[in-house]
Design a protein around this motif. Structure first.
Motif, mmCIF file in Angstrom:
data_model
loop_
_atom_site.group_PDB
_atom_site.id
_atom_site.type_symbol
_atom_site.label_atom_id
_atom_site.label_comp_id
_atom_site.label_asym_id
_atom_site.label_seq_id
_atom_site.Cartn_x
_atom_site.Cartn_y
_atom_site.Cartn_z
ATOM 1 N N ASN A 142 0.823 -1.207 0.000
ATOM 2 C CA ASN A 142 0.000 0.000 0.000
ATOM 3 C C ASN A 142 0.854 1.252 0.000
ATOM 4 O OD1 ASN A 142 -2.207 -1.594 0.024
ATOM 5 N ND2 ASN A 142 -2.860 -1.114 2.105
ATOM 6 N N SER A 143 1.906 1.237 0.796
ATOM 7 C CA SER A 143 2.787 2.406 0.823
ATOM 8 C C SER A 143 3.451 2.616 -0.520
ATOM 9 C CB SER A 143 3.855 2.246 1.881
ATOM 10 O OG SER A 143 3.275 2.176 3.143
ATOM 11 N N SER A 146 1.012 4.209 -2.720
ATOM 12 C CA SER A 146 0.909 5.634 -2.378
ATOM 13 C C SER A 146 2.015 6.431 -3.019
ATOM 14 C CB SER A 146 1.025 5.824 -0.868
ATOM 15 O OG SER A 146 -0.203 5.830 -0.264
ATOM 16 N N ASN A 147 3.246 5.925 -2.870
ATOM 17 C CA ASN A 147 4.381 6.625 -3.449
ATOM 18 C C ASN A 147 4.229 6.756 -4.953
ATOM 19 O OD1 ASN A 147 5.545 6.814 -0.979
ATOM 20 N ND2 ASN A 147 6.864 5.048 -1.215
ATOM 21 N N GLU A 150 1.672 9.273 -5.801
ATOM 22 C CA GLU A 150 2.202 10.583 -5.465
ATOM 23 C C GLU A 150 3.120 11.079 -6.571
ATOM 24 O OE1 GLU A 150 1.476 12.289 -2.778
ATOM 25 O OE2 GLU A 150 2.833 13.939 -3.256
ATOM 26 N N SER A 210 -7.950 2.090 3.711
ATOM 27 C CA SER A 210 -7.018 3.198 3.492
ATOM 28 C C SER A 210 -6.430 3.143 2.095
ATOM 29 C CB SER A 210 -5.936 3.255 4.562
ATOM 30 O OG SER A 210 -5.133 2.120 4.525
ATOM 31 N N ASP A 213 -9.139 4.559 -0.163
ATOM 32 C CA ASP A 213 -9.230 6.003 0.056
ATOM 33 C C ASP A 213 -8.106 6.715 -0.667
ATOM 34 O OD1 ASP A 213 -8.657 8.300 2.735
ATOM 35 O OD2 ASP A 213 -10.216 8.396 1.214
ATOM 36 N N ASP A 214 -6.898 6.143 -0.574
ATOM 37 C CA ASP A 214 -5.757 6.702 -1.289
ATOM 38 C C ASP A 214 -6.015 6.775 -2.775
ATOM 39 O OD1 ASP A 214 -2.587 5.746 0.257
ATOM 40 O OD2 ASP A 214 -3.875 7.513 0.417
ATOM 41 N N HIS A 217 -8.444 9.440 -3.621
ATOM 42 C CA HIS A 217 -7.892 10.760 -3.360
ATOM 43 C C HIS A 217 -7.043 11.222 -4.532
ATOM 44 C CE1 HIS A 217 -5.798 14.049 -1.377
ATOM 45 N NE2 HIS A 217 -4.662 13.470 -1.657
ATOM 46 N N TYR A 218 -6.164 10.299 -4.999
ATOM 47 C CA TYR A 218 -5.298 10.682 -6.115
ATOM 48 C C TYR A 218 -6.059 10.735 -7.426
ATOM 49 C CZ TYR A 218 -1.267 10.458 -3.113
ATOM 50 O OH TYR A 218 -0.373 10.704 -2.117
ATOM 51 N N GLN A 222 -13.548 14.529 -4.828
ATOM 52 C CA GLN A 222 -13.748 15.603 -3.856
ATOM 53 C C GLN A 222 -15.143 15.549 -3.262
ATOM 54 O OE1 GLN A 222 -12.493 19.398 -5.365
ATOM 55 N NE2 GLN A 222 -10.413 18.705 -4.971
ATOM 56 N N THR A 224 -18.206 15.060 -0.775
ATOM 57 C CA THR A 224 -18.351 15.236 0.669
ATOM 58 C C THR A 224 -19.724 14.774 1.129
ATOM 59 O OG1 THR A 224 -19.056 17.495 0.264
ATOM 60 C CG2 THR A 224 -16.761 17.168 0.841
ATOM 61 N N TRP A 228 -19.086 9.694 -1.190
ATOM 62 C CA TRP A 228 -17.777 9.335 -0.631
ATOM 63 C C TRP A 228 -17.765 7.854 -0.310
ATOM 64 C CZ3 TRP A 228 -15.281 7.394 3.597
ATOM 65 C CH2 TRP A 228 -13.978 7.825 3.840
ATOM 66 N N ARG B 27 1.444 9.601 5.501
ATOM 67 C CA ARG B 27 2.374 8.798 6.277
ATOM 68 C C ARG B 27 3.779 9.088 5.850
ATOM 69 N NH1 ARG B 27 -0.305 3.204 5.106
ATOM 70 N NH2 ARG B 27 -0.079 4.165 3.108
ATOM 71 N N LYS B 28 4.002 9.018 4.533
ATOM 72 C CA LYS B 28 5.379 9.164 4.134
ATOM 73 C C LYS B 28 5.783 10.611 4.176
ATOM 74 C CE LYS B 28 4.743 9.504 -0.793
ATOM 75 N NZ LYS B 28 4.760 10.944 -0.710
ATOM 76 N N MET B 107 -12.958 19.737 4.313
ATOM 77 C CA MET B 107 -13.071 18.286 4.316
ATOM 78 C C MET B 107 -12.172 17.665 3.262
ATOM 79 S SD MET B 107 -16.613 16.281 4.432
ATOM 80 C CE MET B 107 -16.801 15.951 6.140
ATOM 81 N N VAL B 108 -12.129 18.299 2.089
ATOM 82 C CA VAL B 108 -11.288 17.755 1.029
ATOM 83 C C VAL B 108 -9.822 17.949 1.371
ATOM 84 C CG1 VAL B 108 -10.647 18.019 -1.375
ATOM 85 C CG2 VAL B 108 -13.031 18.039 -0.739
ATOM 86 N N ARG B 111 -8.819 15.515 4.039
ATOM 87 C CA ARG B 111 -9.191 14.136 3.762
ATOM 88 C C ARG B 111 -9.995 13.544 4.910
ATOM 89 N NH1 ARG B 111 -4.324 10.942 1.063
ATOM 90 N NH2 ARG B 111 -5.969 9.403 1.091
ATOM 91 N N PRO B 114 -16.857 12.100 5.554
ATOM 92 C CA PRO B 114 -18.121 12.696 5.997
ATOM 93 C C PRO B 114 -18.896 11.684 6.832
ATOM 94 C CG PRO B 114 -18.225 12.135 3.674
ATOM 95 C CD PRO B 114 -16.840 11.808 4.125
#
Lengths: 306, 223
Positions: A142-143, A146-147, A150, A210, A213-214, A217-218, A222, A224, A228, B27-28, B107-108, B111, B114
Motif C-alpha cells: 500500500n505504501s 501511495s508513493n 504521489e 485506506s 481512500d488513497d 484521493h489521487y 472531492q 463530501t 464518498w 504517512r510518508k 473536508m477535502v 481528507r 463525511p
C-alpha cells in the motif's frame, strides 16, 4: 477518542490496528538502522535520499531480494540501538523472500530470521499463522502504491504528464497494486484466507479502506456526501473481485484479469451515469407534477391570495 | 557524528508518534516534514502535523451541522418562503450555505470522511424546519433560536479544545470557527427579535430541539 498515549509495541505485535502507519514508520526507521555499518552522511543529504529513492544505495545487508521493498531511505544515524519493533520489521521484510517456497508461515519467518544471521527461534516473536507477515506485506504494498500515485501526481502537476481520466486512472492504480502480488501469486490464496480470520479482520479491513481512500484521493475525488462511501465501496468491490480472478488466471501476463478489471470499471462508471440520469429524470418528474398541481389549483380557483 | 544524529533521530521519533494517526500519503510525508521542521517550528495546519483524530471529528461534525442547518432553513423556506419573514430566513440560509461551502473545502483538504448519517440529517433537517414553520412564523423562529444556541455552544467547545491543543498551529481553523460562531449567534438574536418566544410551547419546543441537536452532534462525531 482513540488516543494512544504511549508507544505500545506489544499491542502492535499482536494487533496492529494501524499497521500501515506503524509498519511504515518502523520500516523507515529500520532502513536507517540497517545502515549501521555505512558511513553516516549529514542529515541534509539524507533528506535528499528521501526524495530520490536511490535503490543503488541499499547496502547488501538484507540478502538479495527480488521484490520491491520500501523506497530506500538512506541511513542517517548509526545508533546501535534497534527497537524490537524495528527488528521485527526487518525480519518480516527478509522473510518475504522465502514465501514463494515456504508459504505464509512461521517457516518463512524462521528462514528470514536465519538469513539475517539471527536465531531461528526469533520466529517465535510472531503468531503461528503468519498473519503479521501478510499484514506487513500488504501495508508495504500500500505504501508503495501511495508513493507511485504521489509521483504520478507530481508529474501531472509539473506538466510532464497528461492527467488521466478517472476510469483509466483507477484501472492503472488497481493494476499496479495487483501486479505487486505477482511474485507471490501461488501462495496468495492462503494469505487471503488468513486475512479473513476474525482476529485479522480489523487490520485487513483497515488496510483495504485506506488503500481505496488513497486511490480515490489521487483520482481527484472531492465528494463530501454519501458518494464518498459509495465510491469507495464500489472500488473495494472491484479490487477484491479482480484479486480473486487474478488468483485463478493462467493467461500470459494475466491478460484476462486486466480485461475483467476494465469491464468492472466500465460497469461502475455506467452505474454512476445511470444514477445521475435517474436523479435528473426524477427531478423533472417532480417539477412536472408540481406544475400540474398548480394548474389544477388555479382551475379550481383555490389559488387566491387572501 | 553521534551528537548530530541524535537530535534528528529524536525529531523522527517525535514524528513517528504523530504518525500513528495518519493514513495514506501523509504517512510518508510526515517523516520528511519532521526532518525539516526540526530546524524551525512548523506553524500552521498541514496534513502531517495535526492531531488527525481530533481534527477529523471537528470537521466531520461541523460539516454535518452546517448541512443540517441548511436543510432546516430549506424546510422553513418551503413553508414560509412567501410570507413576510421569507427574506429574513433566506438571508440566514445564504450565510449557512457559505459555511457549508467552507467546510466542504476543509473536508477535502484534510481528507476527512463525511458522516454516514448525512442522508438522515437531510430528511430530518428538512422535516424539522418545515414542521416548526407549520407552527407559524414564531415557531420557525423558535427553532432557529434553539438550533443556533446549540451550535454556538458547540463551536465554543471546539474553540476551547483547539486553544488548549495549540492556538498557533490551529490559528486558521480557529478563525473560521470563531467567525461562524459569531454568525450563528447573530442568527440566534435575529430569531429572538422576530418573536421566537411567542411560539406555542416555546420552552418545551426549545428543549426538545436542543436535545436532538446534542444527539446529532454526538453521533456525527463518531459515525
Amino acid at each position: 477518542m482513540e488516543e494512544f498515549h504511549s508507544w505500545d509495541a506489544k499491542a502492535v505485535v499482536r494487533y496492529p490496528l494501524y499497521p500501515a502507519q506503524r509498519a511504515f514508520q518502523a520500516s523507515a526507521l529500520l532502513r536507517r538502522v540497517s545502515d549501521e555499518q555505512k558511513q553516516e552522511p549529514p542529515p541534509s543529504s539524507s533528506q535528499q535520499r528521501f526524495e530520490s529513492h536511490p535503490p543503488g544505495d541499499q547496502p547488501d545487508q538484507e540478502p538479495q531480494r527480488s521484490h520491491h521493498s520500501y523506497t530506500d531511505q538512506g541511513g542517517e544515524e548509526s545508533e546501535d540501538y534497534e527497537s524490537e519493533e524495528q527488528l521485527q520489521q526487518r525480519i518480516l521484510t527478509a522473510s518475504l523472500e522465502f514465501v514463494p517456497t515456504h508459504g505464509w508461515t512461521a517457516d518463512a519467518i524462521a528462514e528470514g530470521a536465519k538469513s539475517l544471521g539471527l536465531s531461528v527461534a526469533a520466529a517465535g516473536m510472531f503468531h503461528n499463522d503468519g498473519s503479521e507477515l501478510i499484514l506487513h506485506f500488504v501495508s508495504q504494498c500500500n505504501s508503495e502504491l501511495s508513493n507511485l500515485l504521489e509521483e504520478q501526481q507530481k508529474l501531472v502537476q509539473l506538466g510532464q504528464a497528461e492527467k488521466k481520466k478517472t476510469d483509466q486512472f483507477l484501472r492503472d492504480a488497481v493494476e499496479a497494486r495487483l501486479r505487486m502480488l505477482i511474485p507471490y501469486i501461488e501462495k496468495w490464496p492462503q494469505a487471503v484466507s488468513i486475512l479473513l480470520l476474525p482476529h485479522n479482520i480489523p487490520s485487513s479491513l483497515n488496510l483495504l479502506t485506506s488503500m481505496v481512500d488513497d486511490m480515490w484521493h489521487y483520482a481527484g475525488d472531492q465528494s463530501t456526501d454519501i458518494n464518498w462511501y459509495t465510491r469507495r465501496t464500489v472500488l473495494a468491490g472491484i479490487y477484491n473481485t479482480t484479486e480473486l480472478v487474478m488468483m485463478q488466471d493462467s493467461s500470459p501476463d494475466f491478460e484476462e484479469t486486466w480485461h475483467f478489471l476494465e469491464n468492472r470499471i466500465a460497469d461502475a462508471m455506467k452505474m454512476g451515469h445511470t444514477a445521475k440520469q435517474v436523479q435528473s429524470t426524477g427531478e423533472a418528474l417532480v417539477q412536472g407534477l408540481m406544475g400540474a398541481a398548480v394548474t389544477i389549483k388555479n382551475l379550481a380557483g383555490l389559488n387566491q391570495r387572501r | 557524528m553521534e551528537a548530530a544524529v541524535a537530535p534528528v533521530v529524536r525529531g523522527l521519533r517525535v514524528g513517528c508518534q504523530r504518525l500513528r494517526y495518519g493514513s495514506g500519503s501523509e504517512r510518508k510525508w510526515s517523516l520528511q516534514s519532521k526532518q525539516t521542521s526540526f530546524r524551525s517550528c512548523s506553524t500552521g495546519m498541514t496534513l502531517d502535523n495535526i492531531n488527525k483524530p481530533a481534527i477529523d471529528r471537528i470537521i466531520r461534525v461541523d460539516h454535518a451541522g452546517e448541512y443540517g442547518a441548511n436543510r432546516i432553513y430549506a424546510g422553513q423556506m418551503a413553508v414560509l418562503g412567501r410570507t413576510t419573514v421569507g427574506p429574513v430566513i433566506q438571508q440566514m440560509w445564504d450565510q449557512e450555505k457559505d459555511h457549508l461551502k467552507k467546510f466542504n473545502e476543509l473536508m477535502v483538504t484534510f481528507r476527512v470522511r463525511p458522516t454516514v448519517l448525512l442522508p438522515f440529517w437531510n430528511v430530518a433537517g428538512f422535516a424539522l424546519g418545515a414542521g416548526t414553520a407549520l407552527l407559524g412564523k414564531e415557531g420557525a423562529m423558535a427553532c432557529t433560536v434553539a438550533v443556533e444556541e446549540s451550535i454556538s455552544e458547540h463551536y465554543n467547545n471546539q474553540i476551547r479544545t483547539l486553544m488548549e491543543e495549540d492556538p498557533e498551529k490551529y490559528k486558521e481553523l480557529l478563525q473560521i470557527i470563531k467567525k461562524f460562531r459569531d454568525d450563528e449567534l447573530e442568527h440566534h438574536d435575529v430569531g429572538l427579535d422576530h418573536n421566537a418566544e411567542l411560539a406555542p410551547a416555546y420552552s418545551l419546543l426549545k428543549t426538545a430541539i436542543q436535545i436532538g441537536c446534542k444527539a446529532a452532534i454526538f453521533l456525527s462525531e463518531r459515525i
